[in-house]
Design a protein around this motif. Structure first.
Motif, PDB file in Angstrom:
ATOM      1  N   CYS A  33       0.860  -1.176   0.000  1.00  0.00           N
ATOM      2  CA  CYS A  33       0.000   0.000   0.000  1.00  0.00           C
ATOM      3  C   CYS A  33       0.900   1.230   0.000  1.00  0.00           C
ATOM      4  O   CYS A  33       2.087   1.143   0.306  1.00  0.00           O
ATOM      5  CB  CYS A  33      -0.927   0.019   1.198  1.00  0.00           C
ATOM      6  SG  CYS A  33      -0.089  -0.203   2.776  1.00  0.00           S
ATOM      7  N   ILE A  51      -3.542   4.531  -1.101  1.00  0.00           N
ATOM      8  CA  ILE A  51      -4.070   3.556  -2.060  1.00  0.00           C
ATOM      9  C   ILE A  51      -3.687   2.161  -1.576  1.00  0.00           C
ATOM     10  O   ILE A  51      -2.542   1.919  -1.166  1.00  0.00           O
ATOM     11  CB  ILE A  51      -3.546   3.841  -3.486  1.00  0.00           C
ATOM     12  CG1 ILE A  51      -4.215   2.927  -4.516  1.00  0.00           C
ATOM     13  CG2 ILE A  51      -2.029   3.762  -3.564  1.00  0.00           C
ATOM     14  CD1 ILE A  51      -4.002   3.379  -5.952  1.00  0.00           C
ATOM     15  N   SER A  52      -4.646   1.262  -1.615  1.00  0.00           N
ATOM     16  CA  SER A  52      -4.424  -0.093  -1.114  1.00  0.00           C
ATOM     17  C   SER A  52      -3.787  -0.957  -2.203  1.00  0.00           C
ATOM     18  O   SER A  52      -3.729  -0.565  -3.369  1.00  0.00           O
ATOM     19  CB  SER A  52      -5.754  -0.703  -0.692  1.00  0.00           C
ATOM     20  OG  SER A  52      -6.505  -1.065  -1.846  1.00  0.00           O
ATOM     21  N   THR A  54      -5.088  -3.314  -3.662  1.00  0.00           N
ATOM     22  CA  THR A  54      -6.109  -3.611  -4.670  1.00  0.00           C
ATOM     23  C   THR A  54      -6.613  -2.367  -5.382  1.00  0.00           C
ATOM     24  O   THR A  54      -7.501  -2.456  -6.223  1.00  0.00           O
ATOM     25  CB  THR A  54      -7.298  -4.330  -4.018  1.00  0.00           C
ATOM     26  OG1 THR A  54      -7.816  -3.506  -2.963  1.00  0.00           O
ATOM     27  CG2 THR A  54      -6.873  -5.673  -3.447  1.00  0.00           C
ATOM     28  N   GLY A  55      -6.077  -1.211  -5.029  1.00  0.00           N
ATOM     29  CA  GLY A  55      -6.427   0.009  -5.755  1.00  0.00           C
ATOM     30  C   GLY A  55      -7.460   0.893  -5.084  1.00  0.00           C
ATOM     31  O   GLY A  55      -7.858   1.914  -5.657  1.00  0.00           O
ATOM     32  N   THR A  56      -7.937   0.530  -3.901  1.00  0.00           N
ATOM     33  CA  THR A  56      -8.884   1.379  -3.188  1.00  0.00           C
ATOM     34  C   THR A  56      -8.189   2.664  -2.749  1.00  0.00           C
ATOM     35  O   THR A  56      -7.106   2.630  -2.192  1.00  0.00           O
ATOM     36  CB  THR A  56      -9.444   0.650  -1.972  1.00  0.00           C
ATOM     37  OG1 THR A  56     -10.123  -0.535  -2.411  1.00  0.00           O
ATOM     38  CG2 THR A  56     -10.421   1.536  -1.215  1.00  0.00           C
ATOM     39  N   ARG A  57      -8.855   3.792  -3.014  1.00  0.00           N
ATOM     40  CA  ARG A  57      -8.266   5.101  -2.715  1.00  0.00           C
ATOM     41  C   ARG A  57      -9.049   5.804  -1.610  1.00  0.00           C
ATOM     42  O   ARG A  57     -10.274   5.753  -1.591  1.00  0.00           O
ATOM     43  CB  ARG A  57      -8.272   5.988  -3.970  1.00  0.00           C
ATOM     44  CG  ARG A  57      -7.463   5.434  -5.132  1.00  0.00           C
ATOM     45  CD  ARG A  57      -7.781   6.192  -6.406  1.00  0.00           C
ATOM     46  NE  ARG A  57      -6.926   5.828  -7.526  1.00  0.00           N
ATOM     47  CZ  ARG A  57      -7.139   4.781  -8.313  1.00  0.00           C
ATOM     48  NH1 ARG A  57      -8.167   3.996  -8.109  1.00  0.00           N
ATOM     49  NH2 ARG A  57      -6.305   4.542  -9.319  1.00  0.00           N
ATOM     50  N   ILE A  58      -8.330   6.464  -0.738  1.00  0.00           N
ATOM     51  CA  ILE A  58      -8.930   7.259   0.332  1.00  0.00           C
ATOM     52  C   ILE A  58      -8.220   8.598   0.366  1.00  0.00           C
ATOM     53  O   ILE A  58      -6.991   8.660   0.265  1.00  0.00           O
ATOM     54  CB  ILE A  58      -8.828   6.555   1.693  1.00  0.00           C
ATOM     55  CG1 ILE A  58      -9.591   5.225   1.662  1.00  0.00           C
ATOM     56  CG2 ILE A  58      -9.387   7.448   2.806  1.00  0.00           C
ATOM     57  CD1 ILE A  58      -9.432   4.406   2.925  1.00  0.00           C
ATOM     58  N   SER A  70      -2.590   7.500  -7.766  1.00  0.00           N
ATOM     59  CA  SER A  70      -2.633   6.386  -8.705  1.00  0.00           C
ATOM     60  C   SER A  70      -1.325   5.617  -8.623  1.00  0.00           C
ATOM     61  O   SER A  70      -0.357   6.076  -7.998  1.00  0.00           O
ATOM     62  CB  SER A  70      -2.869   6.888 -10.133  1.00  0.00           C
ATOM     63  OG  SER A  70      -1.795   7.713 -10.560  1.00  0.00           O
ATOM     64  N   TRP A  97       1.706  -5.449   2.263  1.00  0.00           N
ATOM     65  CA  TRP A  97       0.257  -5.540   2.345  1.00  0.00           C
ATOM     66  C   TRP A  97      -0.225  -5.947   3.737  1.00  0.00           C
ATOM     67  O   TRP A  97      -1.281  -5.520   4.187  1.00  0.00           O
ATOM     68  CB  TRP A  97      -0.281  -6.516   1.297  1.00  0.00           C
ATOM     69  CG  TRP A  97       0.151  -7.939   1.466  1.00  0.00           C
ATOM     70  CD1 TRP A  97       1.236  -8.550   0.924  1.00  0.00           C
ATOM     71  CD2 TRP A  97      -0.510  -8.942   2.269  1.00  0.00           C
ATOM     72  NE1 TRP A  97       1.310  -9.854   1.316  1.00  0.00           N
ATOM     73  CE2 TRP A  97       0.256 -10.128   2.139  1.00  0.00           C
ATOM     74  CE3 TRP A  97      -1.657  -8.941   3.049  1.00  0.00           C
ATOM     75  CZ2 TRP A  97      -0.114 -11.312   2.788  1.00  0.00           C
ATOM     76  CZ3 TRP A  97      -2.018 -10.116   3.688  1.00  0.00           C
ATOM     77  CH2 TRP A  97      -1.246 -11.290   3.549  1.00  0.00           C
TER      78      TRP A  97
END
Length: 123
Positions: A33, A51-52, A54-58, A70, A97
């Motif tokens: 991450c 960004i995680s 898996t692509g999750t963004r906060i 990105s 991770w």
């Protein structure tokens, strides 16, 4: 050995855009991450985006709709609509991770940090 190398930053007038990049090496694929954290003089450190694997963004509220995090083989922060309040040193941070779900991340001792990139926004 994980290595981070930041690039980008600079000076821009209010309303302008900048792009930060953090070249990442030493991980397998997207098994990490990442976050962008900034520190301004006289202010507390602030995480602006993460960004995680898996692509999750906060995003923090103050940059929502203006900043985009990105990743490809690097981690990028596209900053649009910059204001003087965005002036700070920006650092990228990464972790394996299994550390990403920790409530203390990115302050874990196993977090890797870039060298920082200065962003200065003039009014």
């Amino acid at each position: 050995q994980v290595q981070l190398a930041e690039a980008g930053g600079g000076s821009v007038q209010a309303g302008g855009s900048l792009r930060l990049s953090c070249a990442v090496s030493g991980y397998t694929g997207n098994s990490y991450c990442a976050a962008w954290v900034r520190r301004a003089p006289g202010k507390e450190r602030e995480e602006v985006a993460r960004i995680s694997p898996t692509g999750t963004r906060i995003y923090t509220d103050s940059v929502k709709g203006r900043f985009t995090i990105s990743r490809d083989n690097a981690v990028h922060l596209q900053m649009n609509g910059l204001t003087p309040e965005d002036t700070a040193m920006y650092y990228c941070a990464t972790a394996q991770w299994w550390d990403c779900g920790s409530s203390s991340w990115p302050d874990n001792p196993t977090t890797y940090w870039g060298q920082g990139a200065q962003v200065t926004v003039s009014s």
